[in-house]
Design a protein around this motif. Structure first.
Motif, short mmCIF file in Angstrom:
data_model
loop_
_atom_site.label_atom_id
_atom_site.label_comp_id
_atom_site.label_asym_id
_atom_site.label_seq_id
_atom_site.Cartn_x
_atom_site.Cartn_y
_atom_site.Cartn_z
N LEU A 189 13.04 6.19 6.87
CA LEU A 189 11.63 6.03 6.54
C LEU A 189 11.27 6.80 5.28
O LEU A 189 10.41 6.36 4.50
N TRP A 190 11.91 7.95 5.05
CA TRP A 190 11.68 8.67 3.79
C TRP A 190 12.06 7.78 2.61
O TRP A 190 11.29 7.61 1.67
N GLU A 191 13.26 7.22 2.68
CA GLU A 191 13.74 6.39 1.57
C GLU A 191 12.91 5.12 1.42
O GLU A 191 12.64 4.66 0.31
N LYS A 192 12.48 4.55 2.54
CA LYS A 192 11.63 3.35 2.50
C LYS A 192 10.33 3.63 1.76
O LYS A 192 9.92 2.88 0.87
N ILE A 207 4.93 2.45 7.56
CA ILE A 207 5.69 2.99 8.69
C ILE A 207 5.25 2.47 10.04
O ILE A 207 5.98 2.61 11.02
N VAL A 208 4.06 1.88 10.14
CA VAL A 208 3.61 1.34 11.43
C VAL A 208 4.58 0.26 11.90
O VAL A 208 4.98 -0.61 11.14
N GLY A 209 4.98 0.36 13.16
CA GLY A 209 5.93 -0.59 13.73
C GLY A 209 7.38 -0.17 13.58
O GLY A 209 8.28 -0.81 14.14
N GLN A 210 7.62 0.91 12.85
CA GLN A 210 8.98 1.38 12.62
C GLN A 210 9.39 2.39 13.70
O GLN A 210 8.56 2.96 14.40
N ASP A 211 10.70 2.61 13.80
CA ASP A 211 11.25 3.59 14.73
C ASP A 211 11.01 5.00 14.18
O ASP A 211 11.53 5.32 13.10
N PRO A 212 10.28 5.86 14.88
CA PRO A 212 9.98 7.19 14.34
C PRO A 212 11.19 8.12 14.33
O PRO A 212 11.14 9.18 13.71
N ALA A 219 6.36 15.33 10.44
CA ALA A 219 5.95 14.81 11.75
C ALA A 219 7.05 13.97 12.39
O ALA A 219 7.24 14.01 13.62
N LEU A 220 7.78 13.19 11.60
CA LEU A 220 8.87 12.37 12.15
C LEU A 220 10.00 13.24 12.68
O LEU A 220 10.59 12.96 13.73
N TRP A 221 10.32 14.32 11.97
CA TRP A 221 11.34 15.23 12.46
C TRP A 221 10.87 15.91 13.75
O TRP A 221 11.68 16.18 14.66
N ASP A 222 9.59 16.21 13.84
CA ASP A 222 9.03 16.78 15.07
C ASP A 222 9.24 15.81 16.23
O ASP A 222 9.66 16.21 17.33
N ILE A 223 8.97 14.54 15.99
CA ILE A 223 9.17 13.51 17.02
C ILE A 223 10.64 13.43 17.42
O ILE A 223 10.98 13.37 18.61
N LEU A 224 11.52 13.41 16.44
CA LEU A 224 12.95 13.30 16.73
C LEU A 224 13.42 14.45 17.62
O LEU A 224 14.18 14.25 18.58
#
Length: 390
Positions: free
Chosen positions: A82-85, A71-76, A109-114
């Motif tokens: 990212l889940w599917e990846k 996930i590093v470098g990906q759009d959060p 954590a990603l949903w928190d960021i969104l």
């Protein structure tokens, strides 16, 4: 915005007394929090990964060595992608178990960021059904020097506090399905003694509030049927995890033979297994653990399938304020959300590392605050007193 890395926090807390359930006894609580960082120092997300039954190091290794590079470098702000990846790139030794638990922490954590980027509370982004949710107190373990009067007193305290229900443990029998290998579990009781515990709880709770019983995947189907017969007489709202989740046919037979709704399975992971349980008629209250099942991304799909089958949805909530926040945001977004579980056993992690309360509780009803993301305001200095090395 890009993800720059993740940080893990291993937490340990020793309770003032031990709690016993059919699978063993424990006096220490443990948890793993996940913090996803971005290239904006003001934007980060908190998650939690279930690590029940294993050492911290296995969970942190999977998170830091296996999932972080994906996930590093990906759009959060793309949690679904990212889940599917992660799921597809770990497919050959993932799909269930520890990897899904670790993925849960990152996903939350990603949903928190969104939510923070959008400036909206997560429950609104997830659908915003926004109706008050009833809360029940969750405790009722077996304990040393803890008889029926003490149990009844605790149930009475929950009632006085305004909770709309109470959940207790059952099934700590010598004939539990795992008793031959977990034979050192203390405080085993007879079936009759266990039913007396349920009767004492019901009497203390009164006739108008809900009583739930949790066997923690410990019974065979026939024994579970004997419990269900007594629960019908006593008046139990649901029978949680009566069998092991793999025993779909046995649990479905139980569900067909009782009027007590079957709830489960917090110990199961991924939407495919939950679909199989629902399709078989094995569960009527669909109840995953958000920090174990695959996070919010997976849990909301399970909830949608439950709605299609006209089933209610709840979620285990028995850890830290982070899992609590994920749970309440998801439930508050859903049209088929049922009860909200409030852990009533000793723990400083529900409030003591938060700078401000996460939700309001009034007359047994919970509502989250209107802050962005999960709504958490974590004091990392306060949190540090429970941090241990993996």
């Amino acid at each position: 915005m890009k993800i720059t890395g993740i940080e893990t926090f291993c937490l340990r807390y020793r309770m003032p007394y031990a709690l016993t359930y059919p699978r063993g006894e424990y006096q220490e609580r443990e948890a793993v929090l996940v913090k996803v960082h971005t290239d904006d120092p003001n934007i980060y997300g908190w998650g939690e990964a279930a690590m029940w039954g294993g050492p911290f190091s296995t969970t942190t290794t999977v998170l830091e060595k296996q999932l972080q590079p994906l996930i590093v470098g990906q759009d959060p702000c793309c949690p679904e992608f990212l889940w599917e990846k992660i799921y597809q790139e770990t497919y050959y030794h993932g799909r269930k178990g520890i990897l899904l638990s670790c993925l849960s922490g990152i996903d939350i954590a990603l949903w928190d960021i969104l939510g923070k980027v959008a400036g909206q509370p997560l429950w609104r982004l997830l659908g915003g059904f926004a109706r008050p949710i009833k809360a029940y107190a969750s405790s009722g373990y077996y304990r040393r020097d803890y008889g029926l009067d003490a149990l009844a007193a605790d149930v009475g305290k929950a009632k006085s506090a305004g909770y709309r229900g109470y959940k207790m443990k059952v099934g700590n029998l010598g004939a539990a399905v795992h008793s031959r290998v977990l034979h050192e579990t203390p405080l085993r009781v007879s079936f009759q003694e266990d039913i007396a515990r349920v009767e004492a709880a019901r009497q203390a709770l009164g006739p108008n509030l809900d009583l739930m019983c949790d066997a923690t995947t410990s019974l065979d189907a026939k024994t579970a049927m004997a419990y269900a017969d007594e629960f019908e007489r006593i008046g139990v709202r649901w029978f949680e995890e009566p069998t092991q989740p793999e025993n779909i046919s046995g649990c479905a037979e139980l569900a067909r033979r009782t009027r007590i709704p079957i709830a489960g399975f917090e110990t199961e992971t991924n939407k495919f297994n939950f679909a199989a349980l629902m399709d078989a008629g094995a569960i009527q209250v669909v109840q995953p653990d958000v920090i174990q099942v695959g996070g919010i991304t997976e849990a909301r799909k399970i909830a949608a399938y439950a709605q299609m089958r006209h089933l209610t949805f709840s979620s285990k909530n028995y850890s830290t304020a982070v899992s609590l926040a994920a749970c309440i945001n998801l439930l508050y977004a859903l049209p088929n959300a049922d009860f909200f579980e409030c852990d009533a056993d000793p723990s400083p992690w529900r409030e003591e590392f938060l700078k401000s309360p996460l939700f309001t509780f009034d007359d047994g009803i919970v509502q989250p605050f209107d802050r962005p993301g999960l709504g958490l305001d974590i004091d990392e200095v306060a949190l540090s007193q429970w941090v241990v090395q993996p």
